[in-house]
Design an enzyme around this catalytic site. Structure first.
Site, short mmCIF file in Angstrom:
data_model
loop_
_atom_site.label_atom_id
_atom_site.label_comp_id
_atom_site.label_asym_id
_atom_site.label_seq_id
_atom_site.Cartn_x
_atom_site.Cartn_y
_atom_site.Cartn_z
N LYS A 135 0.86 -1.18 0.00
CA LYS A 135 0.00 0.00 0.00
C LYS A 135 0.89 1.22 0.00
CE LYS A 135 -4.41 0.76 0.03
NZ LYS A 135 -5.50 -0.11 -0.40
N ASP A 175 -6.84 4.11 -4.84
CA ASP A 175 -7.52 3.95 -3.55
C ASP A 175 -8.21 5.29 -3.31
OD1 ASP A 175 -7.56 1.87 -1.20
OD2 ASP A 175 -7.32 3.78 -0.20
N1 GLU Z 1 -7.11 -0.01 -3.28
C1 GLU Z 1 -7.82 -1.18 -3.67
C2 GLU Z 1 -7.86 -2.15 -2.50
O1 GLU Z 1 -7.96 -1.73 -1.37
C3 GLU Z 1 -7.31 -1.77 -4.99
C4 GLU Z 1 -5.88 -2.17 -5.03
C5 GLU Z 1 -5.38 -2.65 -6.41
O2 GLU Z 1 -6.18 -2.71 -7.33
O3 GLU Z 1 -4.20 -2.94 -6.48
O4 GLU Z 1 -7.87 -3.35 -2.63
#
Ligand code: GLU
Length: 475
Positions: A135, A175
């Site tokens: 993240k 996100d």
């Molecule tokens: N931010 C999204 C999540 O919490 C997507 C992450 C992604 O597609 O890599 O899963």
């Protein structure tokens, strides 16, 4: 080679409390990370008691493989130099390249990104695709910024991040605060610096390597997860008069749903719920809630999408909707007397103990976490005590990252699948995620008649990552 311990003689409770006091001591200033850590540990403890050899893996998994922090300098529209902090937490790569979104929000700090990265490891495992967990993001606040300022920030952010990512290393995505516009700016800068189309971000536009259904995937996936739950409850439950009554219980049609948020995840949760005939009673943002007494219509949703995606406005500006009432400074959870399902789709800890009591009084049967960790620790206790089923975010919202994984596959094969193909795969992934949660719970529980999907999700995800770490010689 490290010395192997004889796990049959270890006091599991004592060992876990040693590890936990180490983690709590070291990261006492990271409350969100500790909240996620505590929840995972509490739910996998029955499994660790049966298989204590997994204990060291849990300890290792709680520490990120790598954290990158950097300074981001950009110029605002007045020509002033601005500074923000940028991060990437590369948490675990046992299953595949690091994968997870970038969040742009003033609240972003290491505690929040570590909780999100930790959850992401297990979430990505539940998709069944080969993706590790990561993240990232920044405390940059996109609210009120011009396109020019957002572009300037994104380019500066990527100028630092690009050296740490790559299609086989780390593949970021969106996100909160990062949608199609930001991914475009980030990808443009990455491509320029790398002199190549490596498809390193997901959530890209359709013109340059994106996947159909990626924007819809988090919301659609969460509704598919809820459908699996309703089907399971109806077909394993008792007390139905006939098959027709059972079929009504199994269907999401007519179910009264509270949705919070008005961003990407909330919008497509509403879209799929409306398509399937559910009654959507609310949408919200951080200033207040739009309450649709008789249910939101597709036209209402269209207006919300236009406002949020094009004008980037606040819900309070939507005065033209005649069947909606705007309630300032109000959350959705206490607005109606009867609720079937809640879909918190805004942010972490948005449902507190008080909100949980409202939902319990309204006989809400399940909370489907479209956001990551939207339930506070106190609310979680309330729900558990009253038998409200929690569909944990790492399972219920894994559709987003799952379709990101499908975008990576399409990029690698230089192909594009149809909407139907991607949607079909998404539905299958959500069914598998639900089944895995249920099976893992049933295998390790001491209460065979309940349905603790949090426990199931954490155990299923953890075992997969731990086994991969073990097979690669990490313990
Ligand atoms: N931010 C999204 C999540 O919490 C997507 C992450 C992604 O597609 O890599 O899963």
């Amino acid at each position: 080679m490290y010395k192997k311990r004889d796990w049959s003689t270890v006091d599991v409770v004592e060992e876990l409390s040693k590890i936990t006091s180490e983690v709590h001591g070291r990261y006492q200033h990271e409350p969100e990370f500790l909240q996620a850590y505590d929840e995972v540990l509490e739910t996998i403890t029955p499994m660790l008691k049966k298989s204590p050899r997994y204990i060291p893996m849990f300890r290792i998994m709680s520490e990120p493989e790598r954290i990158i922090t950097f300074r981001v300098l950009w110029v605002d529209d007045d020509g002033e130099l601005q500074m923000n902090r940028g991060y990437r937490v590369q948490f675990n790569s046992a299953l595949g390249p690091y994968k997870g979104g970038l969040r742009l929000h003033p609240s972003v700090n290491l505690s929040i990104l570590k909780f999100l990265g930790f959850e992401q490891i297990l979430k990505n495992a539940l998709t069944g695709l080969a993706m590790g967990g990561a993240k990232g993001g920044s405390d940059f606040d996109p609210k009120g910024k011009s396109d020019n300022e957002v572009r300037s920030f994104c380019q500066a952010f990527m100028t630092e991040l690009y050296r740490h990512i790559g299609p086989d290393t780390d593949v970021p995505a969106g996100d909160i605060g990062v949608g199609g516009r930001e991914i475009g700016f980030l990808y443009g800068q990455y491509r320029k610096l790398e002199n190549g189309h490596h498809g390193v971000l997901t959530g890209k536009g359709m013109l340059y390597g994106g996947s159909l259904i990626r924007p819809e995937a988090t919301g659609y996936g969460a509704v598919y997860f809820a459908q699996n739950l309703l089907g399971h409850l109806a077909y394993t439950g008792t007390g139905y008069i006939d098959d027709q009554e059972r079929a009504v219980a199994a269907s999401i049609k007519g179910k009264r749903c509270l949705v919070s948020g008005a961003g990407n995840a909330a919008q497509y949760t509403c879209e799929k719920l409306l398509e399937l005939g559910a009654v959507v009673l609310t949408a919200s943002d951080s200033n207040g809630t739009l309450f649709f007494k008789d249910g939101m219509t597709s036209k209402d949703l269209q207006a919300i999408m236009e406002l949020k995606n094009e004008k980037r406005g606040r819900l309070s500006e939507l005065t033209e909707l005649d069947n909606a009432e705007y309630k300032p400074d109000c959350k959705p959870w206490g607005l109606v007397e009867k609720v079937n399902l809640a879909f918190p789709s805004a942010t972490q800890n948005e449902i507190n103990g008080e909100d949980a009591k409202h939902l319990i009084d309204a006989t809400c049967c399940a909370i489907v976490e479209v956001a990551n960790m939207p339930i506070s620790a106190e609310a979680r206790k309330e729900f558990k005590a009253h038998g409200v089923i929690i569909c944990p975010g790492k399972a219920a919202n894994c559709g987003g990252v799952a379709v990101s994984g499908l975008e990576m596959s399409q990029n690698a094969a230089r192909t594009t699948w149809t909407r139907e193909e991607v949607d079909g795969k998404l539905q299958e992934i959500m069914k598998n995620a639900f089944d895995h949660c249920l099976q893992a719970f049933q295998k390790y529980t001491e209460e065979p008649n309940s349905c603790d999907l949090e426990q199931g999700a954490n155990i299923a995800g953890f075992i997969k990552v731990a086994d991969a770490m073990h097979e690669q010689g990490l313990y």
